[in-house]
Scaffold this active site. Structure first.
Site, PDB file in Angstrom:
ATOM      1  N   SER A 157      29.473  11.993  30.719  1.00 34.59           N
ATOM      2  CA  SER A 157      28.461  10.967  30.469  1.00 34.59           C
ATOM      3  C   SER A 157      27.060  11.481  30.822  1.00 34.59           C
ATOM      4  CB  SER A 157      28.822   9.693  31.236  1.00 34.59           C
ATOM      5  OG  SER A 157      28.113   8.586  30.735  1.00 34.59           O
TER       6      SER A 157
ATOM      7  N   ASP B 196      36.808   5.429  22.865  1.00 36.61           N
ATOM      8  CA  ASP B 196      35.534   5.652  23.554  1.00 36.61           C
ATOM      9  C   ASP B 196      34.427   4.825  22.917  1.00 36.61           C
ATOM     10  OD1 ASP B 196      33.449   6.836  25.035  1.00 36.61           O
ATOM     11  OD2 ASP B 196      34.438   8.794  24.975  1.00 36.61           O
TER      12      ASP B 196
ATOM     13  N   HIS C 165      35.923   5.759  27.551  1.00 33.60           N
ATOM     14  CA  HIS C 165      34.776   6.571  27.965  1.00 33.60           C
ATOM     15  C   HIS C 165      35.119   7.458  29.154  1.00 33.60           C
ATOM     16  CE1 HIS C 165      30.718   7.828  28.688  1.00 33.60           C
ATOM     17  NE2 HIS C 165      30.613   7.156  29.812  1.00 33.60           N
TER      18      HIS C 165
END
Length: 521
Positions: free
Chosen positions: A234, A448, A495
């Site tokens: 991320s 995701d 994610h």
């Protein structure tokens, strides 16, 4: 409309609120209110957790205790005992410089380890300047020569403890040493005051990126690593790419795990007044974990489907539908009020608010594991604000980058460098070298909310740069070229792909690490 497969699995509701309602009805109890389902921790439990004020070191230790073959994980601590009680706003100050100086390394060896023996280290690595240090966990194989190093960076507001499902599996790779770091101003790293001195927009973005990137380079020098493999999730992935661009020649493979900040804003929104469509941050806060770890066979990557909607509208010659963020959210974002500020300001209600996220994010784990992860998250969120304030300089509301990586990703592995390893365009061609490219691996979850299209677009950019390079390269340069990229989708993962689909994730990464050893030998 959701299908039956989306709402039930094995006869049980997949959403946390639905499960709670069904369980209460099965016991003949009155279902909890809608608000209680959103924030499931009771007022009594939330006050007790706030008052207990569990140190972050203890919370990290408890999470790492779930790793196999490591019954008592090492955890350096800069919190004195007994832990101080919380202040009126629920927060405690971070470690000061004197405490950093006194912190020592802690080591443990695995027990009854069929893949070992392995030695685990916990350190607080001091950097230059006042109150600057990085929390570090490392794993090395005892009795083997280490010739490769993997460095792992977490995402926004998280900590190295969230990689607890990966440390044991990835450290099985022979000849490798693993390092996991808490980013400066996050996790259990020190939390110096975050200030931006630049006045113009681009300089402010660069300064915010350098806050993290420069501390990583300083850590590398402290550890005397010439080259290493870098992984970031991320925001950590965004910063990992920025590191490769600023400090070329140091990374031999780059893993970008559901990285934020790659695509352009599909609506070309002004950075001062962003109106992103269908905010992906909303998905992170509200998406139940059972949704991300299921597999329906449909393409559910990019949970909010912003890119797909924009492309469909463009094909029809229509204006893409807009769904701006609430004005209050945009105001708080642009005022640099972080989500963790709200946790700190809420005082005794902080654990209850955090439970609204953790009860969904970790719902696939046992109650003991989920509780340890909840406590760990809360202890990190309530710490003194620091690196979290960089987010609004790097991202506009809705998680689109103010300086998208898609504009820069082609330069990863293609920088001109001096023999000292610095970027330079002022010296003559005979005094500098160009990076021969580095392999880049993009990993996304099947479910995701981060759009995998950013990975495929980046793959095209990297391929274009490679073709330009090879068009004028010598035979020797062509032979030594390492530029390649791939996009990998991990099944039954969202994610937090490294956590949701950790078994497949570890297997994929181990194969990629073996590729590094073959190329570097």
């Amino acid at each position: 409309m959701a299908s039956a497969d989306d709402t039930t699995r094995g006869g049980k509701a997949v959403l946390a609120s639905q499960r709670a309602k069904e369980e209460a009805e099965a016991k003949g109890e009155k279902p909890k209110s809608r608000f209680a389902n959103v924030f499931p921790l009771s007022y009594k439990d939330t006050f007790n957790q706030w008052w207990a004020n569990v140190p972050a070191a203890v919370a990290e230790h408890n999470v790492l205790s779930f790793m196999p073959y490591l019954q008592s994980p090492p955890t350096q601590s800069n919190i004195q005992s007994p832990a101080p009680k919380p202040t009126a706003n629920g927060s405690i100050a971070s470690a000061n410089g004197d405490v950093i100086e006194k912190t020592t390394s802690v080591s443990k060896e695995s027990k009854d380890d069929p893949y070992g023996p392995r030695r685990w280290h916990s350190n607080l690595v001091k950097l230059s300047g006042k109150n600057r240090a990085l929390n570090e966990l490392s794993v090395e194989r005892v009795g083997e020569e280490t010739d490769q190093n993997l460095v792992m960076l977490h995402g926004y507001g998280a900590g190295l403890g969230f990689f607890y499902k990966n440390f044991e599996g990835l450290s099985r790779a022979r000849g490798w040493k693993l390092y996991a770091l808490d980013l400066l101003g996050m996790g259990r790293s020190s939390r110096p005051a975050f200030r931006i001195r630049a006045r113009d927009r681009q300089a402010s973005i660069t300064e915010a990126e350098d806050w993290f990137v420069d501390s990583l380079e300083e850590w590398r020098k402290e550890r005397k690593l010439e080259r290493f493999t870098l992984m970031g999730h991320s925001l950590g992935g965004y910063m990992a790419a920025c590191y490769c661009l600023k400090y070329p020649g140091r990374v031999n493979k780059l893993f970008l795990v559901s990285p934020v900040g790659i695509p352009e804003d599909p609506y070309a929104v002004n950075s001062d007044l962003p109106e992103p469509v269908d905010p992906s941050i909303e998905a992170e806060l509200t998406q139940d974990q059972s949704e991300t770890t299921s597999s329906s066979g449909n393409n559910k990557n990019n949970f909010m489907n912003a890119k797909t909607k924009a492309e469909e509208a463009a094909e029809n010659g229509k204006e893409p539908p807009r769904k701006p963020l609430p004005k209050w959210f945009t105001y708080l974002w642009d005022s640099n009020v972080s989500p963790f500020s709200l946790v700190r300001w809420s005082g005794p209600l902080g654990p209850r608010f955090v439970s609204g996220w953790t009860s969904r994010r970790f719902s696939q784990f046992s109650s003991e594991e989920a509780q340890a992860l909840h406590t760990y998250a809360y202890t990190l969120f309530k710490q003194k604000g620091s690196g979290e304030y960089a987010l609004t300089y790097v991202l506009a509301p809705g998680a689109y980058a103010r300086s998208p990586l898609i504009r820069r990703i082609g330069g990863v592995g293609r920088q001109w460098i001096t023999p000292e390893g610095n970027i330079s365009s002022s010296v003559t061609g005979g005094e500098r070298l160009r990076e021969p490219g580095i392999p880049v691996v993009f990993l996304y979850g099947e479910n995701d909310w981060m759009d995998v299209g950013g990975g495929y677009d980046s793959q095209k950019k990297l391929k274009e740069e490679q073709e330009k390079f090879l068009a004028t390269a010598t035979d020797e340069e062509k032979k030594n070229d390492n530029g390649n990229s791939k996009v990998i989708i991990i099944k039954k993962a969202g994610h937090h792909v490294y956590l949701d689909g950790w078994e497949e994730f570890n297997s994929v990464v181990l194969k990629e690490l073996e590729d590094v050893r073959r190329r570097e030998s």
